[in-house]
Design a protein around this motif. Structure first.
Motif, PDB file in Angstrom:
ATOM      1  N   MET A  17       0.829  -1.198   0.000  1.00  0.00           N
ATOM      2  CA  MET A  17       0.000   0.000   0.000  1.00  0.00           C
ATOM      3  C   MET A  17       0.872   1.260   0.000  1.00  0.00           C
ATOM      4  SD  MET A  17      -3.016  -0.925  -0.374  1.00  0.00           S
ATOM      5  CE  MET A  17      -3.927   0.543  -0.083  1.00  0.00           C
ATOM      6  N   LEU A  18       1.961   1.229   0.763  1.00  0.00           N
ATOM      7  CA  LEU A  18       2.875   2.360   0.815  1.00  0.00           C
ATOM      8  C   LEU A  18       3.510   2.603  -0.564  1.00  0.00           C
ATOM      9  CD1 LEU A  18       4.128   4.463   2.700  1.00  0.00           C
ATOM     10  CD2 LEU A  18       5.936   2.814   3.209  1.00  0.00           C
ATOM     11  N   ALA A  19       3.956   1.524  -1.209  1.00  0.00           N
ATOM     12  CA  ALA A  19       4.553   1.646  -2.547  1.00  0.00           C
ATOM     13  C   ALA A  19       3.507   2.144  -3.545  1.00  0.00           C
ATOM     14  CB  ALA A  19       5.126   0.306  -2.996  1.00  0.00           C
ATOM     15  N   LEU A  20       2.281   1.628  -3.465  1.00  0.00           N
ATOM     16  CA  LEU A  20       1.207   2.051  -4.355  1.00  0.00           C
ATOM     17  C   LEU A  20       0.882   3.525  -4.127  1.00  0.00           C
ATOM     18  CD1 LEU A  20      -0.968   1.201  -6.435  1.00  0.00           C
ATOM     19  CD2 LEU A  20      -2.471   0.734  -4.497  1.00  0.00           C
ATOM     20  N   ASN A  21       0.823   3.926  -2.873  1.00  0.00           N
ATOM     21  CA  ASN A  21       0.540   5.314  -2.532  1.00  0.00           C
ATOM     22  C   ASN A  21       1.653   6.240  -3.042  1.00  0.00           C
ATOM     23  OD1 ASN A  21      -1.107   7.220  -1.475  1.00  0.00           O
ATOM     24  ND2 ASN A  21      -0.444   6.960   0.655  1.00  0.00           N
ATOM     25  N   ARG A  22       2.927   5.789  -2.905  1.00  0.00           N
ATOM     26  CA  ARG A  22       4.060   6.578  -3.375  1.00  0.00           C
ATOM     27  C   ARG A  22       4.002   6.711  -4.901  1.00  0.00           C
ATOM     28  NH1 ARG A  22       9.013   4.057  -1.304  1.00  0.00           N
ATOM     29  NH2 ARG A  22       8.374   4.969   0.667  1.00  0.00           N
ATOM     30  N   ARG A  23       3.709   5.593  -5.616  1.00  0.00           N
ATOM     31  CA  ARG A  23       3.584   5.629  -7.082  1.00  0.00           C
ATOM     32  C   ARG A  23       2.452   6.559  -7.506  1.00  0.00           C
ATOM     33  NH1 ARG A  23       2.384   0.278  -8.425  1.00  0.00           N
ATOM     34  NH2 ARG A  23       3.694  -0.427  -6.769  1.00  0.00           N
ATOM     35  N   LYS A  24       1.316   6.488  -6.795  1.00  0.00           N
ATOM     36  CA  LYS A  24       0.171   7.330  -7.119  1.00  0.00           C
ATOM     37  C   LYS A  24       0.527   8.803  -6.911  1.00  0.00           C
ATOM     38  CE  LYS A  24      -4.706   7.897  -6.163  1.00  0.00           C
ATOM     39  NZ  LYS A  24      -5.821   7.528  -5.326  1.00  0.00           N
ATOM     40  N   LYS A  25       1.235   9.107  -5.809  1.00  0.00           N
ATOM     41  CA  LYS A  25       1.633  10.483  -5.537  1.00  0.00           C
ATOM     42  C   LYS A  25       2.598  10.977  -6.605  1.00  0.00           C
ATOM     43  CE  LYS A  25       3.309  13.485  -1.913  1.00  0.00           C
ATOM     44  NZ  LYS A  25       3.814  13.604  -0.577  1.00  0.00           N
ATOM     45  N   GLN A  26       3.541  10.101  -7.037  1.00  0.00           N
ATOM     46  CA  GLN A  26       4.497  10.498  -8.064  1.00  0.00           C
ATOM     47  C   GLN A  26       3.771  10.733  -9.390  1.00  0.00           C
ATOM     48  OE1 GLN A  26       7.851   7.903  -8.471  1.00  0.00           O
ATOM     49  NE2 GLN A  26       8.868   9.265  -9.898  1.00  0.00           N
ATOM     50  N   GLU A  27       2.759   9.929  -9.709  1.00  0.00           N
ATOM     51  CA  GLU A  27       1.986  10.141 -10.933  1.00  0.00           C
ATOM     52  C   GLU A  27       1.253  11.480 -10.865  1.00  0.00           C
ATOM     53  OE1 GLU A  27      -0.538   6.758 -11.394  1.00  0.00           O
ATOM     54  OE2 GLU A  27       1.136   5.409 -11.744  1.00  0.00           O
ATOM     55  N   GLU A  28       0.725  11.835  -9.683  1.00  0.00           N
ATOM     56  CA  GLU A  28       0.028  13.102  -9.526  1.00  0.00           C
ATOM     57  C   GLU A  28       0.979  14.282  -9.666  1.00  0.00           C
ATOM     58  OE1 GLU A  28      -1.975  13.162  -5.775  1.00  0.00           O
ATOM     59  OE2 GLU A  28      -3.343  11.557  -6.336  1.00  0.00           O
ATOM     60  N   ASN A  29       2.160  14.182  -9.062  1.00  0.00           N
ATOM     61  CA  ASN A  29       3.113  15.285  -9.052  1.00  0.00           C
ATOM     62  C   ASN A  29       4.153  15.183 -10.162  1.00  0.00           C
ATOM     63  OD1 ASN A  29       1.856  16.395  -6.850  1.00  0.00           O
ATOM     64  ND2 ASN A  29       3.158  15.310  -5.404  1.00  0.00           N
ATOM     65  N   GLY A  30       4.143  14.126 -10.941  1.00  0.00           N
ATOM     66  CA  GLY A  30       5.102  13.961 -12.023  1.00  0.00           C
ATOM     67  C   GLY A  30       6.449  13.504 -11.524  1.00  0.00           C
ATOM     68  N   CYS A  31       7.475  13.802 -12.290  1.00  0.00           N
ATOM     69  CA  CYS A  31       8.839  13.353 -11.990  1.00  0.00           C
ATOM     70  C   CYS A  31       9.491  14.242 -10.945  1.00  0.00           C
ATOM     71  CB  CYS A  31       9.692  13.393 -13.263  1.00  0.00           C
ATOM     72  SG  CYS A  31       9.040  12.366 -14.584  1.00  0.00           S
ATOM     73  N   SER A  32      10.387  13.652 -10.183  1.00  0.00           N
ATOM     74  CA  SER A  32      11.200  14.422  -9.252  1.00  0.00           C
ATOM     75  C   SER A  32      12.681  14.302  -9.627  1.00  0.00           C
ATOM     76  CB  SER A  32      10.965  13.970  -7.814  1.00  0.00           C
ATOM     77  OG  SER A  32      11.252  12.591  -7.689  1.00  0.00           O
ATOM     78  N   THR A  33      13.025  13.297 -10.437  1.00  0.00           N
ATOM     79  CA  THR A  33      14.373  13.141 -10.977  1.00  0.00           C
ATOM     80  C   THR A  33      14.246  12.701 -12.434  1.00  0.00           C
ATOM     81  OG1 THR A  33      14.529  10.831 -10.300  1.00  0.00           O
ATOM     82  CG2 THR A  33      15.399  12.488  -8.754  1.00  0.00           C
ATOM     83  N   CYS A  34      15.321  12.890 -13.201  1.00  0.00           N
ATOM     84  CA  CYS A  34      15.322  12.518 -14.616  1.00  0.00           C
ATOM     85  C   CYS A  34      16.615  11.803 -14.956  1.00  0.00           C
ATOM     86  CB  CYS A  34      15.215  13.765 -15.509  1.00  0.00           C
ATOM     87  SG  CYS A  34      13.693  14.690 -15.273  1.00  0.00           S
ATOM     88  N   GLN A  35      16.607  11.121 -16.108  1.00  0.00           N
ATOM     89  CA  GLN A  35      17.836  10.531 -16.603  1.00  0.00           C
ATOM     90  C   GLN A  35      18.845  11.647 -16.837  1.00  0.00           C
ATOM     91  OE1 GLN A  35      16.933   8.350 -20.148  1.00  0.00           O
ATOM     92  NE2 GLN A  35      15.574   6.908 -19.098  1.00  0.00           N
ATOM     93  N   GLN A  36      20.128  11.313 -16.849  1.00  0.00           N
ATOM     94  CA  GLN A  36      21.203  12.305 -16.871  1.00  0.00           C
ATOM     95  C   GLN A  36      21.122  13.263 -18.062  1.00  0.00           C
ATOM     96  OE1 GLN A  36      25.083  10.641 -16.526  1.00  0.00           O
ATOM     97  NE2 GLN A  36      25.965  12.569 -15.878  1.00  0.00           N
ATOM     98  N   ARG A  37      20.696  12.822 -19.227  1.00  0.00           N
ATOM     99  CA  ARG A  37      20.689  13.692 -20.413  1.00  0.00           C
ATOM    100  C   ARG A  37      19.452  14.587 -20.484  1.00  0.00           C
ATOM    101  NH1 ARG A  37      17.117  10.735 -23.071  1.00  0.00           N
ATOM    102  NH2 ARG A  37      17.297   8.525 -23.322  1.00  0.00           N
ATOM    103  N   LEU A  38      18.455  14.378 -19.637  1.00  0.00           N
ATOM    104  CA  LEU A  38      17.209  15.143 -19.659  1.00  0.00           C
ATOM    105  C   LEU A  38      17.212  16.242 -18.597  1.00  0.00           C
ATOM    106  CD1 LEU A  38      14.704  12.171 -20.053  1.00  0.00           C
ATOM    107  CD2 LEU A  38      15.624  13.640 -21.836  1.00  0.00           C
ATOM    108  N   PHE A  39      16.320  17.215 -18.804  1.00  0.00           N
ATOM    109  CA  PHE A  39      16.152  18.314 -17.845  1.00  0.00           C
ATOM    110  C   PHE A  39      14.836  18.134 -17.101  1.00  0.00           C
ATOM    111  CE2 PHE A  39      18.832  20.184 -21.129  1.00  0.00           C
ATOM    112  CZ  PHE A  39      19.833  20.764 -20.362  1.00  0.00           C
ATOM    113  N   LEU A  40      14.829  18.437 -15.816  1.00  0.00           N
ATOM    114  CA  LEU A  40      13.607  18.408 -15.015  1.00  0.00           C
ATOM    115  C   LEU A  40      12.936  19.772 -15.134  1.00  0.00           C
ATOM    116  CD1 LEU A  40      11.716  17.034 -12.965  1.00  0.00           C
ATOM    117  CD2 LEU A  40      13.202  17.934 -11.156  1.00  0.00           C
ATOM    118  N   PHE A  41      11.739  19.771 -15.714  1.00  0.00           N
ATOM    119  CA  PHE A  41      10.953  20.997 -15.842  1.00  0.00           C
ATOM    120  C   PHE A  41       9.824  20.923 -14.831  1.00  0.00           C
ATOM    121  CE2 PHE A  41       7.199  23.041 -17.915  1.00  0.00           C
ATOM    122  CZ  PHE A  41       7.591  24.341 -17.673  1.00  0.00           C
TER     123      PHE A  41
END
Length: 190
Positions: A17-41
């Motif tokens: 449930m904690l992992a599901l909740n964390r995934r759901k929160k990340q989907e709501e808020n989008g990315c917090s980190t990106c692959q090295q060649r990409l920029f976080l907007f």
């Protein structure tokens, strides 16, 4: 023996449930980190913010590479598009671009280019050159009237660059006062 098994199932369910909740929160808020060649907007809407990984930062932002994350940072308030925080490429309406800065008006010694909203250096006119030889149909002899031309260069004030300034020329009628030798007269005088 049933109690430890129930406790183990309960802990496993809580972790899921904690992992599901964390995934759901990340989907709501989008990315917090990106692959090295990409920029976080990070796009802000009111008090909420949403992260997105992009190859190029959108208009009004520029990319900064960092040790942990590459980010998109906002251009200055008067800048529509920029290369860095200190260097604009295009200004917002009612501002004029001059040496990477957006100004409310062009500084003295510059002209306002309305189509591009840029300040351009005024050109300084150089001295007139000598008149060219008087010619008619490519010949410098004969009894007809010809043309002679002279030029003056316009260079940028205080700079070596002359490519953006024009080359001025003027022509005037002139008499051909020298007879052509032999058979050239027919071609030049006709």
């Amino acid at each position: 023996m049933r109690a430890p098994l129930c406790l183990l199932l309960l802990v496993a369910h809580a972790v899921d449930m904690l992992a599901l909740n964390r995934r759901k929160k990340q989907e709501e808020n989008g990315c917090s980190t990106c692959q090295q060649r990409l920029f976080l907007f990070i796009r802000r809407e009111g008090i909420r913010q949403y992260g997105k990984c992009v190859h190029d930062c959108p208009l009004g932002f520029f990319g900064i590479r960092g040790q942990e994350v590459n980010r998109c940072k906002k251009c200055g308030a008067t800048c529509e598009s920029c290369f860095s925080q200190d260097f604009c490429i295009r200004c917002k309406r009612r501002f004029y671009l001059y040496k990477g800065k957006c100004l409310p008006s062009c500084p003295p010694g510059t002209l306002t280019h309305q189509n591009t909203q840029e300040c351009q250096e005024e050109c300084e006119l150089g001295p007139w050159g000598s008149w060219s030889p008087c010619t008619h149909n490519g010949k410098t002899c004969g009894s007809a009237w010809g043309l002679e031309t002279r030029v003056r260069e316009a260079g940028r004030a205080g700079q070596e660059e002359t490519a953006t300034c024009q080359l001025l020329s003027e022509s005037r009628k002139c008499p051909l006062q020298r007879p052509c030798p032999g058979g050239e007269c027919r071609a030049a005088c006709g």
